[in-house]
Design an enzyme around this catalytic site. Sequence first.
Site, PDB file in Angstrom:
ATOM      1  N   HIS A 236       0.775  -1.241   0.000  1.00 43.08           N
ATOM      2  CA  HIS A 236       0.000   0.000   0.000  1.00 43.08           C
ATOM      3  C   HIS A 236       0.818   1.311   0.000  1.00 43.08           C
ATOM      4  CE1 HIS A 236       0.875  -0.751   4.196  1.00 43.08           C
ATOM      5  NE2 HIS A 236      -0.147  -1.542   4.387  1.00 43.08           N
ATOM      6  N   ASP A 309      -5.984  -4.168   0.482  1.00 46.71           N
ATOM      7  CA  ASP A 309      -5.803  -4.035   1.939  1.00 46.71           C
ATOM      8  C   ASP A 309      -7.170  -4.109   2.630  1.00 46.71           C
ATOM      9  OD1 ASP A 309      -4.723  -3.752   4.451  1.00 46.71           O
ATOM     10  OD2 ASP A 309      -4.137  -1.656   4.217  1.00 46.71           O
TER      11      ASP A 309
HETATM   12  O1  DOR Z   1      -5.504   0.231   7.700  1.00 50.66           O
HETATM   13  C1  DOR Z   1      -4.936  -0.797   8.029  1.00 50.66           C
HETATM   14  N1  DOR Z   1      -5.597  -1.824   8.592  1.00 50.66           N
HETATM   15  N2  DOR Z   1      -3.637  -0.898   7.832  1.00 50.66           N
HETATM   16  C2  DOR Z   1      -2.928  -1.930   8.293  1.00 50.66           C
HETATM   17  O2  DOR Z   1      -1.757  -1.952   8.094  1.00 50.66           O
HETATM   18  C3  DOR Z   1      -3.568  -2.999   9.073  1.00 50.66           C
HETATM   19  C4  DOR Z   1      -4.986  -3.089   8.754  1.00 50.66           C
HETATM   20  C5  DOR Z   1      -5.760  -3.939   9.719  1.00 50.66           C
HETATM   21  O3  DOR Z   1      -5.305  -5.032  10.061  1.00 50.66           O
HETATM   22  O4  DOR Z   1      -6.833  -3.510  10.132  1.00 50.66           O
END
Ligand code: DOR
Length: 427
Positions: A236, A309
């Site tokens: 990301h 993500d």
């Molecule tokens: O926004 C995010 N959520 N970035 C991350 O690196 C981890 C992820 C999560 O596991 O919720």
Amino acid sequence: MSILIKGGRIIDPSQDIDKVTNVLIEDGTIKSFPRSATKYEKDRKTQVINARGKIVSPGFVDIHVHLREPGFEHKETIKTGCDSAAAGGFTTIVCMPNTNPVNDNASVTEYILLKARTEGKVNVFPIGAITKGEKGESLAQIGEMYEAGCVGVSDDGMPVMNSKVMRHAMEYVKAFDIPVISHAEDKNLSGSGVMNEGEMSTRLGLEGIPCASEDVMVSRDINVAELTGAHLHICHVSSEASVRLIRAAKKRGVRVTAEVTPHHFTLTDKAVDSYDTNAKMNPPLRGEADMKACIEGLKDGTLDVIATDHAPHSEDEKKVEFNLAPFGIVGLETALPLSLKLVEDKVLTLNQVISKLTDAPSAILKLNRGTLKKGAPADVVIFDPKKKVKIDRETFHSKSKNTPFHGWELKGEINYTIVNGKVVYSA
Ligand code: DOR
């Protein structure tokens, strides 16, 4: 049962195919591209799917998904995450290890794979942790996890701060030729920041995360990859400087690949204006110049793939003050329409978008998916790129609804998702 997909526009970047024809699926694999459909239409054992006016491509591959199971089943399970993937046109997803327990040993990997095989509609490949418990101290059982089916290692969300540990990880993975996948962030520099550091954070009175906290780690990881010769994959990417660093590293032959999320090429930190916790993720939404640099990076190939993500969180967890909400948004069911906007905006061609969602991500993790080659597993998506859709979080198949795109009017409807020759989703 065979399936004949009739009269669609087949786009398969892995074979440089872009033509209107038929696709025959038999015994779970791509059999052939018959010129005529007539014979199959008469055969009662063949399901005929009319794809006229639609795109038929390899099923999408998302190499950055949080499935939450084991441990956080109130946010998502392997089953609901796979349902969400199928509804978004994804036939293969790769899941991050930040579960509870962390996927840092073969028994957790085996558990995930077993659950995915018995309850999941799509192909699931796990990522193992780099370090035990994602604590950044000593290496996890990488060899055993590789043997059990992990396709890469990452301490996603909990970046490895100790450069020597990172060096050891990169040296170690070379034996298996899998990438170290880096959530590039200097946690000390991020401090207790909750959004991008800039004019918006000042105005909103929220603590910021500077772009530099990503940039310094992208730089460090590139240096360590250069030192060790390992394959580094950067998650990301969100900042202009990161794009520049990756571009320069690629130019001098470093083994680095990178991904960008639909939210980072679509939104800026202006989306946080109303303190909407659904615009809170890590890395945070950045400024205009950063977003444009991500788009430019996608265009010139610096950023190899689109990955979502997908980070589900429950309504209760997100319905709190901005400072307290967890980072992350769901992404599997909004990825196609957001990516197709790049085509409408003439940033990428349709074939390029499909490549960044199919053969390119598959190649990074050597998944042998994302293709319609004869004999390959029949993972196929049929979609209508022109059909108007209104994003409605209530219709999501994911257990969580945390999206900043609710109510957005876009284009791109998934009609069918087929995994290993079986229809797993139809609109
Ligand atoms: O926004 C995010 N959520 N970035 C991350 O690196 C981890 C992820 C999560 O596991 O919720």
